[in-house]
Scaffold this active site. Structure first.
Site, short mmCIF file in Angstrom:
data_model
loop_
_atom_site.label_atom_id
_atom_site.label_comp_id
_atom_site.label_asym_id
_atom_site.label_seq_id
_atom_site.Cartn_x
_atom_site.Cartn_y
_atom_site.Cartn_z
N ILE A 87 0.86 -1.17 0.00
CA ILE A 87 0.00 0.00 0.00
C ILE A 87 0.90 1.23 0.00
O ILE A 87 2.07 1.16 0.40
CB ILE A 87 -0.98 0.01 1.20
N ASP A 88 0.38 2.34 -0.46
CA ASP A 88 1.19 3.54 -0.61
C ASP A 88 1.78 4.00 0.72
O ASP A 88 1.23 3.74 1.79
CB ASP A 88 0.35 4.69 -1.19
N LYS A 89 2.86 4.74 0.62
CA LYS A 89 3.53 5.29 1.80
C LYS A 89 2.54 6.03 2.70
O LYS A 89 2.52 5.84 3.92
CB LYS A 89 4.65 6.24 1.37
N ARG A 124 -7.40 5.97 -5.52
CA ARG A 124 -7.14 7.41 -5.71
C ARG A 124 -7.50 7.84 -7.13
O ARG A 124 -8.14 8.88 -7.34
CB ARG A 124 -5.66 7.70 -5.42
#
Length: 327
Positions: free
Chosen positions: A143-145, A247
């Protein structure tokens, strides 16, 4: 599909389900990424019906038998670091963690240490699956930072194969909570569209035209849970897991995630409030993760509550000061 469990190289065998590009067919059959398959073919580690596979773009045939030699894991390039982890579940096969926003999953350019992989190497004493390579031991998905929430890592190659297969066939349950700009209309629905690199900015992803031949098919189901001031709390459930999928998809219907610096245009009316509470990341949290345990097939399902910063954001957006200002 079967896999060996020798002390050295691992052997993955099976048959192709259908005709088409070899790298795609092998990825579908094994759960490995197409990039990983391409690298293995280039290294001479793949045979089809007893013959060495010559090209990732070659055509495969339904029922063709394949063998893939997975080289034994090399010493990890990442260093073990004593970084605190929020562990939700752990056994000898896998570990589920609740990742905080701001933590990168694996080392890469600009993030050589301080990552989840560094923390896992310390906590697991190096006992992680080697399938992800030296930079990504144990990493099955990411998952994204700046996204918080649940993530599973594999300790053994058996677990890695089993989990990767479930991600590939979309049987993993994944639900995210997001705070988005405006009120989605309709309040619930499905967003489908190919996602690939943006032609305008290669660092970003985009929903591509329906006739585009590049990119990957992506499906997101969303449901509005709560209407807020000029925003909404929504649940997003993934059928696929593409880079930045939620997103990009929410922005494509005019409802970018609050705090997202890359996709969509922020609502100027919300800027003072975001500055007031110091909210500077996309409001996205991986809240539910469910899968079949790769060793015993038991159903596993984990839930994570919203972190303090998103709860504060929702409280601020739901405050009495805004009761007469709702969209």
């Amino acid at each position: 599909m079967t896999s060996g469990d020798g002390a050295n190289d691992d052997l993955v065998t099976g048959v192709l389900a259908g005709a088409g590009r070899l790298d795609r067919g092998l990825a579908d059959a094994t759960g490995l990424s197409r990039e990983r398959i391409k690298a293995l073919i280039a290294d001479g580690q793949v045979t089809i019906d007893g013959r060495l596979a010559g090209s990732a773009s070659a055509k495969g045939s339904a029922g063709a038998a394949f063998k893939i030699v997975m080289p034994a894991a090399r010493q990890s390039a990442a260093a073990a670091q004593d970084i605190a982890l929020s562990i939700v579940f752990e056994d000898e096969h896998l570990i589920v963690v609740d990742k905080p926003a701001g933590m990168v999953v694996h080392p890469a350019a600009g993030n050589a240490d301080g990552t989840l992989v560094n923390a896992l190497l310390h906590h697991c004493a190096g006992q992680l699956s080697g399938i992800g390579g030296v930079a990504r031991p144990g990493i099955v998905h990411r998952i994204d930072k700046d996204t918080s929430g649940l993530l599973v890592a594999a300790k053994t190659d058996l677990a890695h194969h089993g989990l990767a297969r479930q991600f590939a066939d979309h049987s993993i349950e994944r639900a995210y909570l997001a705070v988005v700009k405006g009120w989605p209309d309709p309040a619930s629905g499905t967003i489908a569209g190919r996602i690939g690199r943006s032609a305008q900015d290669r660092k970003k992803m985009a929903v591509l035209p329906s006739e585009a031949k590049r990119g990957k098919h992506a499906i997101t189901h969303y449901e509005t849970l709560q209407k807020l001031y000029r925003a909404a709390l929504v649940e997003c459930r993934l059928e696929t897991g593409r880079t930045h999928q939620i997103r990009v998809h929410m922005a494509s219907i005019g409802h970018m995630l609050i705090g997202d610096q890359s996709y969509g245009r922020p609502d100027p009316a919300l800027r003072p409030m975001l500055l007031k509470i110091g909210f500077h990341r996309q409001a996205l949290h991986a809240a539910v993760l469910g899968f079949a345990h790769p060793a015993n097939n038991n159903k596993m399902r984990f839930c994570s509550t919203l972190p303090a910063d998103i709860l504060e954001l929702i409280e601020e957006l739901n405050g009495s000061d805004y009761e007469n200002q709702r969209v």
